[in-house]
Scaffold this active site. Structure first.
Site, PDB file in Angstrom:
ATOM      1  N   PRO A  39       0.722  -1.352  -0.154  1.00 14.45           N
ATOM      2  CA  PRO A  39       0.450  -0.466  -0.264  1.00 14.45           C
ATOM      3  C   PRO A  39       0.653   1.621  -0.080  1.00 14.45           C
ATOM      4  O   PRO A  39       2.138   1.066   0.657  1.00 14.45           O
ATOM      5  CB  PRO A  39      -0.737   0.050   1.249  1.00 14.45           C
ATOM      6  CG  PRO A  39      -0.021  -1.307   2.207  1.00 14.45           C
ATOM      7  CD  PRO A  39       0.844  -1.851   1.043  1.00 14.45           C
ATOM      8  N   LEU A  40       0.709   1.992  -0.978  1.00  9.22           N
ATOM      9  CA  LEU A  40       1.669   3.344  -1.162  1.00  9.22           C
ATOM     10  C   LEU A  40       1.103   4.432  -1.286  1.00  9.22           C
ATOM     11  O   LEU A  40      -0.022   4.689  -2.512  1.00  9.22           O
ATOM     12  CB  LEU A  40       1.739   3.576  -2.187  1.00  9.22           C
ATOM     13  CG  LEU A  40       3.396   2.356  -2.146  1.00  9.22           C
ATOM     14  CD1 LEU A  40       3.289   2.265  -3.907  1.00  9.22           C
ATOM     15  CD2 LEU A  40       4.290   2.630  -1.696  1.00  9.22           C
ATOM     16  N   GLN A  93      -6.106  -2.611   3.908  1.00  9.05           N
ATOM     17  CA  GLN A  93      -5.427  -1.775   4.515  1.00  9.05           C
ATOM     18  C   GLN A  93      -6.506  -0.634   5.468  1.00  9.05           C
ATOM     19  O   GLN A  93      -6.680   0.922   5.238  1.00  9.05           O
ATOM     20  CB  GLN A  93      -4.002  -0.815   3.887  1.00  9.05           C
ATOM     21  CG  GLN A  93      -2.971  -0.705   5.928  1.00  9.05           C
ATOM     22  CD  GLN A  93      -1.951   0.094   5.505  1.00  9.05           C
ATOM     23  OE1 GLN A  93      -1.935   0.985   5.307  1.00  9.05           O
ATOM     24  NE2 GLN A  93      -1.196  -0.875   6.039  1.00  9.05           N
ATOM     25  N   CYS A 123       2.907   2.893  10.385  1.00 12.06           N
ATOM     26  CA  CYS A 123       3.048   4.337   8.989  1.00 12.06           C
ATOM     27  C   CYS A 123       4.040   5.486   9.796  1.00 12.06           C
ATOM     28  O   CYS A 123       3.750   5.594  11.521  1.00 12.06           O
ATOM     29  CB  CYS A 123       1.371   5.150   9.096  1.00 12.06           C
ATOM     30  SG  CYS A 123       1.832   6.638   8.221  1.00 12.06           S
ATOM     31  N   LYS A 162       0.932  -5.351   9.327  1.00 11.23           N
ATOM     32  CA  LYS A 162       2.482  -4.949   8.504  1.00 11.23           C
ATOM     33  C   LYS A 162       2.427  -3.391   9.253  1.00 11.23           C
ATOM     34  O   LYS A 162       1.806  -2.789  10.077  1.00 11.23           O
ATOM     35  CB  LYS A 162       1.682  -4.089   6.980  1.00 11.23           C
ATOM     36  CG  LYS A 162       2.903  -3.382   6.939  1.00 11.23           C
ATOM     37  CD  LYS A 162       2.516  -3.097   5.080  1.00 11.23           C
ATOM     38  CE  LYS A 162       3.664  -2.291   3.897  1.00 11.23           C
ATOM     39  NZ  LYS A 162       4.114  -0.869   5.247  1.00 11.23           N
ATOM     40  N   ASN A 223       9.713  -6.944   3.830  1.00 15.68           N
ATOM     41  CA  ASN A 223       9.243  -5.748   3.032  1.00 15.68           C
ATOM     42  C   ASN A 223      10.654  -4.894   3.459  1.00 15.68           C
ATOM     43  O   ASN A 223      11.073  -4.382   4.248  1.00 15.68           O
ATOM     44  CB  ASN A 223       7.848  -5.078   3.403  1.00 15.68           C
ATOM     45  CG  ASN A 223       7.995  -3.406   2.846  1.00 15.68           C
ATOM     46  OD1 ASN A 223       7.769  -2.431   3.392  1.00 15.68           O
ATOM     47  ND2 ASN A 223       7.993  -3.698   1.274  1.00 15.68           N
ATOM     48  N   GLY A 224      11.269  -4.017   2.029  1.00 13.86           N
ATOM     49  CA  GLY A 224      11.897  -3.150   2.029  1.00 13.86           C
ATOM     50  C   GLY A 224      13.289  -2.923   0.767  1.00 13.86           C
ATOM     51  O   GLY A 224      13.459  -4.650   1.254  1.00 13.86           O
ATOM     52  N   ASP A 225      13.005  -1.989   0.460  1.00  9.16           N
ATOM     53  CA  ASP A 225      14.498  -2.368  -0.678  1.00  9.16           C
ATOM     54  C   ASP A 225      14.240  -3.357  -1.643  1.00  9.16           C
ATOM     55  O   ASP A 225      15.695  -3.997  -2.400  1.00  9.16           O
ATOM     56  CB  ASP A 225      15.501  -2.610   0.710  1.00  9.16           C
ATOM     57  CG  ASP A 225      16.357  -1.047   1.040  1.00  9.16           C
ATOM     58  OD1 ASP A 225      15.356   0.130   1.206  1.00  9.16           O
ATOM     59  OD2 ASP A 225      17.181  -1.433   1.389  1.00  9.16           O
ATOM     60  N   ARG A 248       8.528   1.241  -3.174  1.00  7.93           N
ATOM     61  CA  ARG A 248       9.175   2.206  -3.715  1.00  7.93           C
ATOM     62  C   ARG A 248       9.602   1.541  -4.864  1.00  7.93           C
ATOM     63  O   ARG A 248       9.262   2.691  -6.028  1.00  7.93           O
ATOM     64  CB  ARG A 248       9.810   3.541  -3.176  1.00  7.93           C
ATOM     65  CG  ARG A 248       9.798   4.413  -1.699  1.00  7.93           C
ATOM     66  CD  ARG A 248      10.145   4.729  -0.592  1.00  7.93           C
ATOM     67  NE  ARG A 248      11.025   3.382  -0.830  1.00  7.93           N
ATOM     68  CZ  ARG A 248      12.109   3.979   0.653  1.00  7.93           C
ATOM     69  NH1 ARG A 248      12.643   5.545   0.823  1.00  7.93           N
ATOM     70  NH2 ARG A 248      12.883   2.237   1.318  1.00  7.93           N
TER      71      ARG A 248
HETATM   72  C1  LIG Z   1       4.644   7.384  -0.671  1.00  7.86           C
HETATM   73  C2  LIG Z   1       4.508   6.067   0.055  1.00  7.86           C
HETATM   74  C3  LIG Z   1       3.592   5.926   1.037  1.00  7.86           C
HETATM   75  C4  LIG Z   1       2.988   4.800   2.154  1.00  7.86           C
HETATM   76  N1  LIG Z   1       2.217   4.985   2.218  1.00  7.86           N
HETATM   77  C5  LIG Z   1       2.054   3.419   2.657  1.00  7.86           C
HETATM   78  C6  LIG Z   1       0.569   3.055   3.286  1.00  7.86           C
HETATM   79  O1  LIG Z   1      -0.485   3.596   2.586  1.00  7.86           O
HETATM   80  N2  LIG Z   1       0.394   1.902   3.957  1.00  7.86           N
HETATM   81  C7  LIG Z   1       1.605   1.114   4.649  1.00  7.86           C
HETATM   82  O2  LIG Z   1       1.612   0.451   4.741  1.00  7.86           O
HETATM   83  N3  LIG Z   1       2.781   1.730   4.165  1.00  7.86           N
HETATM   84  C8  LIG Z   1       3.201   2.808   3.277  1.00  7.86           C
HETATM   85  N4  LIG Z   1       3.866   2.977   2.917  1.00  7.86           N
HETATM   86  C9  LIG Z   1       5.114   1.914   2.917  1.00  7.86           C
HETATM   87  C10 LIG Z   1       5.394   0.831   1.842  1.00  7.86           C
HETATM   88  O3  LIG Z   1       4.019   0.469   1.851  1.00  7.86           O
HETATM   89  C11 LIG Z   1       6.799   0.235   2.682  1.00  7.86           C
HETATM   90  O4  LIG Z   1       6.660  -0.517   3.904  1.00  7.86           O
HETATM   91  C12 LIG Z   1       8.247   0.758   2.782  1.00  7.86           C
HETATM   92  O5  LIG Z   1       7.957   2.217   1.314  1.00  7.86           O
HETATM   93  C13 LIG Z   1       9.402  -0.015   2.722  1.00  7.86           C
HETATM   94  O6  LIG Z   1       9.224  -0.539   0.730  1.00  7.86           O
HETATM   95  P1  LIG Z   1      10.186   0.042  -0.364  1.00  7.86           P
HETATM   96  O7  LIG Z   1      11.455   0.184   0.543  1.00  7.86           O
HETATM   97  O8  LIG Z   1      10.205  -1.521  -1.013  1.00  7.86           O
HETATM   98  O9  LIG Z   1       9.995   1.040  -0.104  1.00  7.86           O
HETATM   99  C14 LIG Z   1       4.446   4.401   2.052  1.00  7.86           C
HETATM  100  C15 LIG Z   1       5.370   4.616   1.379  1.00  7.86           C
HETATM  101  C16 LIG Z   1       5.523   5.174   0.731  1.00  7.86           C
HETATM  102  C17 LIG Z   1       7.024   6.034   0.579  1.00  7.86           C
END
Ligand SMILES: Cc1cc2nc3c(=O)[nH]c(=O)nc-3n(C[C@H](O)[C@H](O)[C@H](O)COP(=O)(O)O)c2cc1C
Length: 342
Positions: A39-40, A93, A123, A162, A223-225, A248
């Site tokens: 979720p983003l 979510q 969050c 999460k 999750n992450g990277d 991301r």
């Molecule tokens: C712009 C943005 C919005 C996000 N929105 C949410 C969200 O709504 N819910 C959530 O659980 N995580 C949210 N996240 C976190 C991501 O889902 C993820 O856990 C985090 O970016 C780590 O993964 P990555 O390193 O692959 O980016 C958000 C992250 C970004 C950058």
């Protein structure tokens, strides 16, 4: 810091892509594709999900996080309503610190056809965490436990969590926290390998996720990277996770989840789009947003266009021109002109 462990390419004996079955409480769910779109907020709206689906028809996607209190007050229900029209598994979510609001939000999500309910405990946004929502729940494990229990009792579909490794390194005890959520009824945990204090900086700690995995009975999603198939394989190798969630890396790259999944299966390898495909995708994204949101769609589209229009000759100039476009028609013209060049 470079990661040290470089595992071999996918060994066909080792399946990183086994489905994940969640029993639910009456309605069980099978996650066929364990590469999941995170979720983003501000990104994974219905239109973005439609684009992700083109490459990953089976993948589990998520709504942007839904504020349970706002929902009670009559705002934000469109984020749930939208999923009624969509094909494929979509998790809703929800976030809040109020158990009653969370129960109602979960029931609404279930009624809209949610594949599962995910509770946001990661969050980092101050005004959410301060009240005890999002990552604030990590500091309030009793309340977190109550929310999970109450939500699980209120719906038949699976409830997942999460979260992050902790609030900060000094106080982090992610194994105890994850076990508590498991005991409260969470059927899967997605672990972002950073603390709240880290935000989104530094490397995600996959070794810590491995430790948590070894202490849980329920599936864990790392999750992450994760930004490409090599990182995905490394992450599977290090964490032994049941699935991975892409965050991301998918900004401007809605093909990424499908690409990683297909490469892990060693079939239908989806190539990273060429300049032409990226421009076509940008046009499609913009036109879809305009048809749904009217001229306001251009404002929403800007960030997506600058993320997608990258990595090809002339892309910096294109991005600049797109940012300057005053009207949707102008942005469309710029993209169409670029398409002819490529
Ligand atoms: C712009 C943005 C919005 C996000 N929105 C949410 C969200 O709504 N819910 C959530 O659980 N995580 C949210 N996240 C976190 C991501 O889902 C993820 O856990 C985090 O970016 C780590 O993964 P990555 O390193 O692959 O980016 C958000 C992250 C970004 C950058």
């Amino acid at each position: 810091m470079q990661r040290q462990l470089i595992p071999k390419r996918l060994n066909s004996d080792r399946s990183y892509i086994s489905p994940i079955v969640l029993p639910g409480r009456g309605i069980s769910r099978k996650i066929r594709c364990p590469i999941i779109q995170s979720p983003l907020a501000g990104v994974t709206d219905q239109i973005f999900r439609q684009l992700v689906r083109k490459w990953a028809p089976e993948a589990l996607l998520f709504t942007e996080m839904v504020n349970a209190t706002s929902l009670e007050l009559g705002f934000g229900s469109n984020k749930m309503k939208e999923i009624e029209e969509e094909k494929g598994p979509i998790g809703v979510q929800i976030f809040d610190h109020r158990p009653d609001a969370m129960i109602k939000a979960a029931q609404k999500a279930e009624a809209s056809g949610a594949f599962l309910i995910d509770i946001n405990m990661g969050c980092p946004v101050k005004k959410i965490a301060k009240k005890g929502g999002g990552s604030g729940l990590i500091r309030e494990p009793k309340l977190a436990e109550k929310i999970v229990k109450n939500v699980c009792d209120a719906v038949k579909i699976p409830v997942t969590v999460k979260t992050r490794l902790g609030w900060c390194e000094e106080t982090a005890d992610p194994i105890a926290f994850a076990r508590r959520m498991q005991d409260a009824g969470a059927q899967m945990i997605t672990m972002h390998g950073r603390t709240r204090k880290q935000g989104f900086s530094g490397n995600a700690n996959w070794e810590a996720i491995a430790q948590i995995k070894s202490h849980l009975d329920i599936p864990i999603i790392a999750n992450g990277d994760i930004t490409n198939v090599e990182e995905a394989i490394k992450c599977f190798e290090i964490t032994n996770a049941d699935g991975l969630m892409v965050g991301r890396g998918s900004l401007g790259s809605p093909w990424l989840v499908g690409q990683i999944y297909s490469e892990l299966r060693g079939q239908n390898i989806i190539k990273t789009p060429t300049a032409k495909m990226k421009i076509k995708l940008s046009l499609e994204h913009l036109e879809k947003l305009l048809s749904k949101k009217g001229d306001h769609g251009l404002l929403i589209a800007r960030k997506h266009l600058s993320w997608t229009c990258k990595g090809f000759a002339g892309s910096a100039e294109l991005r600049k021109n797109l940012l300057r476009a005053q009207t949707p028609q102008e942005a469309i013209r710029i993209l169409e002109k670029e398409l002819i060049k490529n």
